[in-house]
Design an enzyme around this catalytic site. Structure first.
Site, short mmCIF file in Angstrom:
data_model
loop_
_atom_site.label_atom_id
_atom_site.label_comp_id
_atom_site.label_asym_id
_atom_site.label_seq_id
_atom_site.Cartn_x
_atom_site.Cartn_y
_atom_site.Cartn_z
N SER A 62 -0.10 0.16 -20.89
CA SER A 62 -1.12 -0.81 -21.32
C SER A 62 -1.28 -0.80 -22.84
O SER A 62 -1.00 0.20 -23.51
CB SER A 62 -2.46 -0.48 -20.68
N1 SAH Z 1 -2.38 2.40 -17.35
C1 SAH Z 1 -0.95 2.48 -17.15
C2 SAH Z 1 -0.46 1.11 -16.79
C3 SAH Z 1 0.44 1.18 -15.65
S1 SAH Z 1 1.14 -0.35 -15.17
C4 SAH Z 1 -0.32 2.95 -18.43
O1 SAH Z 1 -1.01 2.99 -19.45
O2 SAH Z 1 0.86 3.28 -18.44
C5 SAH Z 1 0.57 -0.39 -13.49
C6 SAH Z 1 1.18 0.62 -12.56
O3 SAH Z 1 0.62 0.37 -11.28
C7 SAH Z 1 2.69 0.53 -12.40
O4 SAH Z 1 3.28 1.75 -12.72
C8 SAH Z 1 2.89 0.18 -10.92
O5 SAH Z 1 4.02 0.80 -10.34
C9 SAH Z 1 1.60 0.72 -10.32
N2 SAH Z 1 1.26 0.14 -9.01
C10 SAH Z 1 1.40 -1.14 -8.57
N3 SAH Z 1 0.96 -1.26 -7.31
C11 SAH Z 1 0.52 -0.03 -6.94
C12 SAH Z 1 -0.05 0.49 -5.74
N4 SAH Z 1 -0.24 -0.27 -4.64
N5 SAH Z 1 -0.40 1.80 -5.70
C13 SAH Z 1 -0.20 2.61 -6.78
N6 SAH Z 1 0.35 2.17 -7.95
C14 SAH Z 1 0.70 0.87 -8.02
#
Ligand code: SAH
Length: 214
Positions: A62
């Site tokens: 993010s």
């Molecule tokens: N805050 C994180 C952003 C991650 S992007 C950072 O700073 O890196 C969002 C993440 O949510 C991705 O890695 C994706 O794989 C995960 N995601 C999507 N659907 C999901 C689910 N049902 N359960 C757990 N994680 C999920």
């Protein structure tokens, strides 16, 4: 000699302040966290730009402003138990870990979680418990949480998640489908659930939550 990355970090903190991030604890946690370690090596030099960046598997770390905004919205005092859905790179998790008692984090993609766990180890963050799994239904076995933070866009936020939060706790989540507008919502849970407060924190753009449930 002042390192280039220190100057870039100081500029990022000033940018965040000018964009409305006023909580010193949040700014200090961002300053204390080396964002480059969460990134693939070819993106290290962009670590302190205020942008989301790719972390592989079509996912992104993010934007620092969004991490700061979501963290500030939780008004953490330091004794909270938080659930994060979507560990991703682990950057948001690490910031939360510095400001709360414990963070549970769930991620559906194992290689991302393995990387994130290496970062937690490097930073000696011992109050994070993370697992591979589908977080669409939260983590009911461990509920209730003081707060739940969702870092992928969920189409509809309902009681299956909100019931896992204590009274006066909050849920911060991007709500909306990826092809339509997403809004960052802050829901404060009230004793009488009809009185829950739904605040809008603005337009956002997150990768979608992917689930096998529904
Ligand atoms: N805050 C994180 C952003 C991650 S992007 C950072 O700073 O890196 C969002 C993440 O949510 C991705 O890695 C994706 O794989 C995960 N995601 C999507 N659907 C999901 C689910 N049902 N359960 C757990 N994680 C999920």
């Amino acid at each position: 000699m002042i390192l280039e990355s220190h100057i870039q970090k100081a500029n990022l903190i000033m940018d965040l302040r000018s964009m409305g991030i006023s909580c010193n604890k949040v700014l200090s946690a961002i300053e204390a966290t080396p964002r480059e370690i969460f990134l693939p090596s070819n993106f290290h030099s962009y670590a302190y730009q205020n942008n989301p960046l790719p972390i592989g598997f079509e996912q992104t770390i993010s934007q620092p402003y969004i991490v700061a905004l979501m963290t500030q919205a939780l008004s953490l005092k330091g004794n909270e138990i938080i659930l994060e859905i979507g560990t991703g790179s682990g950057y948001q998790t690490s910031i939360l870990s510095l400001l709360s008692r414990r963070v549970y984090s769930i991620e559906r993609l194992k290689p991302l979680l393995v990387n994130a766990q290496l970062c937690f180890k490097k930073l000696k963050l011992t109050n994070i418990i993370s697992e591979v799994g589908d977080g669409f239904l939260g983590w009911p076995k461990l509920a209730p949480f003081d707060h739940i933070i969702i870092t992928c866009a969920i189409e509809k936020l309902d009681d299956r998640i909100l019931n896992q939060i204590r009274v006066n706790g909050t849920c911060i989540a991007p709500v909306g489908s990826p092809d339509k507008e997403q809004r960052l919502k802050k829901i404060t849970i009230r004793n009488n659930r009809k009185d829950d407060l739904w605040d809008d924190l603005g337009k956002v753009s997150f990768v979608p939550l992917i689930t096998n449930y529904d």
